[in-house]
Design an enzyme around this catalytic site. Sequence first.
Site, PDB file in Angstrom:
ATOM      1  N   ARG A 144     -69.547   2.479  28.065  1.00 23.17           N
ATOM      2  CA  ARG A 144     -69.867   2.134  26.683  1.00 23.17           C
ATOM      3  C   ARG A 144     -68.835   2.788  25.770  1.00 23.17           C
ATOM      4  O   ARG A 144     -68.142   3.723  26.155  1.00 23.17           O
ATOM      5  CB  ARG A 144     -71.276   2.591  26.321  1.00 23.17           C
ATOM      6  CG  ARG A 144     -72.376   1.972  27.198  1.00 23.17           C
ATOM      7  CD  ARG A 144     -73.730   2.560  26.865  1.00 23.17           C
ATOM      8  NE  ARG A 144     -74.790   1.974  27.669  1.00 23.17           N
ATOM      9  CZ  ARG A 144     -75.186   2.435  28.863  1.00 23.17           C
ATOM     10  NH1 ARG A 144     -74.589   3.525  29.361  1.00 23.17           N
ATOM     11  NH2 ARG A 144     -76.156   1.856  29.529  1.00 23.17           N
ATOM     12  N   LYS A 169     -76.487   6.991  28.263  1.00 28.24           N
ATOM     13  CA  LYS A 169     -77.758   6.478  27.770  1.00 28.24           C
ATOM     14  C   LYS A 169     -78.886   6.947  28.679  1.00 28.24           C
ATOM     15  O   LYS A 169     -78.799   6.855  29.896  1.00 28.24           O
ATOM     16  CB  LYS A 169     -77.708   4.946  27.731  1.00 28.24           C
ATOM     17  CG  LYS A 169     -78.895   4.311  27.044  1.00 28.24           C
ATOM     18  CD  LYS A 169     -78.695   2.812  26.932  1.00 28.24           C
ATOM     19  CE  LYS A 169     -79.857   2.162  26.193  1.00 28.24           C
ATOM     20  NZ  LYS A 169     -79.672   0.695  26.055  1.00 28.24           N
ATOM     21  N   HIS A 275     -68.508  -3.844  23.270  1.00 29.24           N
ATOM     22  CA  HIS A 275     -69.453  -3.994  24.379  1.00 29.24           C
ATOM     23  C   HIS A 275     -69.165  -5.240  25.206  1.00 29.24           C
ATOM     24  O   HIS A 275     -69.561  -5.319  26.368  1.00 29.24           O
ATOM     25  CB  HIS A 275     -70.884  -4.051  23.835  1.00 29.24           C
ATOM     26  CG  HIS A 275     -71.896  -3.422  24.737  1.00 29.24           C
ATOM     27  ND1 HIS A 275     -71.919  -2.071  25.022  1.00 29.24           N
ATOM     28  CD2 HIS A 275     -72.921  -3.960  25.444  1.00 29.24           C
ATOM     29  CE1 HIS A 275     -72.921  -1.813  25.839  1.00 29.24           C
ATOM     30  NE2 HIS A 275     -73.532  -2.934  26.123  1.00 29.24           N
ATOM     31  N   ARG A 278     -67.416  -4.370  28.332  1.00 29.33           N
ATOM     32  CA  ARG A 278     -68.320  -3.888  29.384  1.00 29.33           C
ATOM     33  C   ARG A 278     -68.993  -5.063  30.095  1.00 29.33           C
ATOM     34  O   ARG A 278     -69.100  -5.076  31.320  1.00 29.33           O
ATOM     35  CB  ARG A 278     -69.355  -2.967  28.753  1.00 29.33           C
ATOM     36  CG  ARG A 278     -70.480  -2.490  29.672  1.00 29.33           C
ATOM     37  CD  ARG A 278     -71.351  -1.506  28.908  1.00 29.33           C
ATOM     38  NE  ARG A 278     -72.665  -1.305  29.506  1.00 29.33           N
ATOM     39  CZ  ARG A 278     -72.951  -0.369  30.411  1.00 29.33           C
ATOM     40  NH1 ARG A 278     -71.996   0.427  30.835  1.00 29.33           N
ATOM     41  NH2 ARG A 278     -74.172  -0.248  30.888  1.00 29.33           N
ATOM     42  N   HIS A 301     -77.414   1.386  34.902  1.00 33.33           N
ATOM     43  CA  HIS A 301     -78.696   0.753  34.655  1.00 33.33           C
ATOM     44  C   HIS A 301     -79.785   1.398  35.511  1.00 33.33           C
ATOM     45  O   HIS A 301     -79.583   1.634  36.708  1.00 33.33           O
ATOM     46  CB  HIS A 301     -78.634  -0.745  34.971  1.00 33.33           C
ATOM     47  CG  HIS A 301     -77.810  -1.516  33.987  1.00 33.33           C
ATOM     48  ND1 HIS A 301     -77.320  -2.787  34.236  1.00 33.33           N
ATOM     49  CD2 HIS A 301     -77.396  -1.201  32.731  1.00 33.33           C
ATOM     50  CE1 HIS A 301     -76.638  -3.212  33.193  1.00 33.33           C
ATOM     51  NE2 HIS A 301     -76.676  -2.273  32.271  1.00 33.33           N
ATOM     52  N   TYR A 310     -76.222 -10.600  34.561  1.00 36.63           N
ATOM     53  CA  TYR A 310     -74.842 -11.045  34.775  1.00 36.63           C
ATOM     54  C   TYR A 310     -74.748 -12.131  35.840  1.00 36.63           C
ATOM     55  O   TYR A 310     -73.746 -12.843  35.891  1.00 36.63           O
ATOM     56  CB  TYR A 310     -73.956  -9.855  35.130  1.00 36.63           C
ATOM     57  CG  TYR A 310     -73.892  -8.830  34.020  1.00 36.63           C
ATOM     58  CD1 TYR A 310     -73.215  -9.117  32.837  1.00 36.63           C
ATOM     59  CD2 TYR A 310     -74.523  -7.607  34.134  1.00 36.63           C
ATOM     60  CE1 TYR A 310     -73.170  -8.196  31.803  1.00 36.63           C
ATOM     61  CE2 TYR A 310     -74.484  -6.676  33.102  1.00 36.63           C
ATOM     62  CZ  TYR A 310     -73.810  -6.982  31.940  1.00 36.63           C
ATOM     63  OH  TYR A 310     -73.772  -6.079  30.918  1.00 36.63           O
TER      64      TYR A 310
END
Length: 356
Positions: A144, A169, A275, A278, A301, A310
């Site tokens: 990120r 995150k 983003h 990414r 994630h 994706y």
Amino acid sequence: MEPSTSPPLPTVRLLDKVRERARYLHYSLSTEKVYLYWVRFFIRWHRMRHPRDMGAPEVQAFLAMLANDRTVSPSTHNQALSALLFLYREVLNVQLPWLTDLQRPTRPRRIPSVLTREEVAKVLAAIPDEIGLVARLLYGTGMRLMEALRLRVKDVDFDRSVIVVRQAKGNKDRVVMLPRSLAASLRAQVQDARAAWEADRRAQRGGVEVPHALAAKYPQVGHSWGWFWVFPSPTYAVDPRTGIVRRHHLYEARLQRAIRSAVALAGIDRHVSAHTLRHSFATHLLQAGTDIRTVQELLGHSDVSTTMIYTHVLKVAAGGTASPLDAIGGLVAPSPLPPPAPSAPPTAREPAALYA
């Protein structure tokens, strides 16, 4: 006639408590600012009433105003609700049944915008200087934007060709690859950062920001080379939490502006942000046959279902399922257009000369 005076703001001390509680729980500065904004907005919208004197009707009325009058997005709606829950639960220590009954709006799952490899190459080529290195790092590692800007010297391992992403995150750490094509440029950037660090040492600056608990235990750790920014800012700034004048990392808006200019030069008419690089990183890895669990770990994630979005991008990029129209396209001839209808004859009331 005496001048009218506005009532005293009852939120000053309360906002201090919100700030203190957020810092005690080690929330990020951006989260702290967002929560303060929504708490202040909530109180002022209710004409300066104290939150202790309000409850479910007032909270629901405020959230309804955001949804109906201001038409905010579900993410903004959830952000305001999280701030109010933090206020009541963490600051005011109010545990009421209505707090758990507040419903969050569902956030629709959107297919992210993804660039092709050719488009990525055009955008990256149009971003100059060290901020261009940050953009290439985002696409090359899947980090990120703030993860790349907050990168410390000690977390770049050139020998193993890996980068350790700290406090990402969810306050989690992870390891990503260091692209071989960026090794030389990144080494040069570290050398430039070393010059800035030495200049700060000579000027006896306050060092860089480090996690609060670490700074309390080791007061000089912020002055050490390993904790210095890989992408330091060329100027100094005042730390909003401590008031110390120190060097921060590069400001995130620099890359955002550079990407907008590069997208315009590349002639891309879709919305592209930092983003998007990414998203493109994950999609291109899956296109190359990388296992989805590996992509999940690289992106950080918690759930593989987040990474599964994706796979939908891949279907769109590959054209998805063939349309049945394509199978019979050669057998279907376009119908000829009917001939134009003849003009109506003139009526008795209209002279024929008008139609000559």
